[in-house]
Design a protein around this motif. Structure first.
Motif, PDB file in Angstrom:
ATOM      1  N   MET A  98      37.181  41.156  44.735  1.00  0.00           N
ATOM      2  CA  MET A  98      37.272  40.151  44.833  1.00  0.00           C
ATOM      3  C   MET A  98      36.666  39.211  45.991  1.00  0.00           C
ATOM      4  O   MET A  98      36.957  39.499  46.951  1.00  0.00           O
ATOM      5  CB  MET A  98      39.217  40.017  44.957  1.00  0.00           C
TER       6      MET A  98
ATOM      7  N   TYR B 144      48.760  43.343  42.710  1.00  0.00           N
ATOM      8  CA  TYR B 144      47.879  43.531  41.739  1.00  0.00           C
ATOM      9  C   TYR B 144      48.339  44.966  41.270  1.00  0.00           C
ATOM     10  O   TYR B 144      48.454  45.866  41.768  1.00  0.00           O
ATOM     11  CB  TYR B 144      46.482  43.388  42.365  1.00  0.00           C
TER      12      TYR B 144
ATOM     13  N   LEU C 132      38.061  34.445  47.591  1.00  0.00           N
ATOM     14  CA  LEU C 132      39.469  34.332  47.296  1.00  0.00           C
ATOM     15  C   LEU C 132      40.326  32.941  47.600  1.00  0.00           C
ATOM     16  O   LEU C 132      39.791  32.281  48.522  1.00  0.00           O
ATOM     17  CB  LEU C 132      40.218  35.528  48.112  1.00  0.00           C
TER      18      LEU C 132
ATOM     19  N   ARG D 205      48.020  40.856  37.629  1.00  0.00           N
ATOM     20  CA  ARG D 205      48.773  40.358  38.587  1.00  0.00           C
ATOM     21  C   ARG D 205      50.054  39.565  38.420  1.00  0.00           C
ATOM     22  O   ARG D 205      50.118  38.910  37.623  1.00  0.00           O
ATOM     23  CB  ARG D 205      47.531  39.479  39.774  1.00  0.00           C
TER      24      ARG D 205
ATOM     25  N   VAL E 214      39.528  33.683  37.276  1.00  0.00           N
ATOM     26  CA  VAL E 214      38.616  34.780  38.208  1.00  0.00           C
ATOM     27  C   VAL E 214      37.245  34.866  37.856  1.00  0.00           C
ATOM     28  O   VAL E 214      36.539  35.484  38.683  1.00  0.00           O
ATOM     29  CB  VAL E 214      39.542  36.051  38.246  1.00  0.00           C
TER      30      VAL E 214
ATOM     31  N   ASP F 220      45.230  33.101  44.444  1.00  0.00           N
ATOM     32  CA  ASP F 220      45.007  34.269  44.231  1.00  0.00           C
ATOM     33  C   ASP F 220      46.245  35.459  44.553  1.00  0.00           C
ATOM     34  O   ASP F 220      46.261  36.645  44.315  1.00  0.00           O
ATOM     35  CB  ASP F 220      43.569  35.228  44.542  1.00  0.00           C
TER      36      ASP F 220
ATOM     37  N   VAL G 177      43.928  39.740  34.541  1.00  0.00           N
ATOM     38  CA  VAL G 177      43.120  39.484  35.448  1.00  0.00           C
ATOM     39  C   VAL G 177      41.700  39.953  34.595  1.00  0.00           C
ATOM     40  O   VAL G 177      40.878  39.165  34.550  1.00  0.00           O
ATOM     41  CB  VAL G 177      43.262  39.983  36.656  1.00  0.00           C
TER      42      VAL G 177
END
Length: 125
Positions: A83, A94, A86, A38, A64, A90, A48
């Motif tokens: 995900m 991506y 969040l 990301r 994460v 974030d 990520v």
């Protein structure tokens, strides 16, 4: 022609969930480790999560871990990023990426040969 096409991004409130998909074509995805990176505005692209070609090994960035889940469906030539919980931090574009055939899942972006165009994820507070 190799293509990676991400989808599923959007705007979500903090605490919400999204599922990103990355559809691969033009190569045998089942032989490749895959990853998600990301990039937030003004920042470098960052790792990520990555998954081995078999799907047995998955690694996450500390930021994460416990909130994001990566998976793959080799029959559909697709990888996913679920995900949850969040946070505004974030927010980023991506990107899906494919590594080297039969290679190990690694965290360095230079190890990845193919990239998608990215999908925007925005988390509001």
């Amino acid at each position: 022609q190799v293509q990676l096409v991400e989808s599923g991004g959007g705007l979500v409130q903090a605490g919400g969930s999204l599922r990103l998909s990355c559809a691969a074509s033009g190569f045998a995805m089942s032989r490749y480790p895959m990853a998600w990176f990301r990039q937030a505005p003004g920042q470098e692209r960052e790792f990520v999560t990555t998954i081995s070609w078999s799907g047995r090994n998955i690694y996450y960035a500390d930021s994460v871990k416990g909130r994001f889940t990566m998976s793959r469906d080799n029959a559909k030539n697709t990888v996913y990023l679920r995900m949850d919980s969040l946070k505004p931090e974030d927010t980023a574009v991506y990107y899906c990426a494919a590594g080297s055939p039969w290679g190990a899942p690694v965290t360095g972006l230079r190890e990845y040969d193919y990239w998608g165009q990215g999908t925007q994820v925005t988390v509001s507070s």
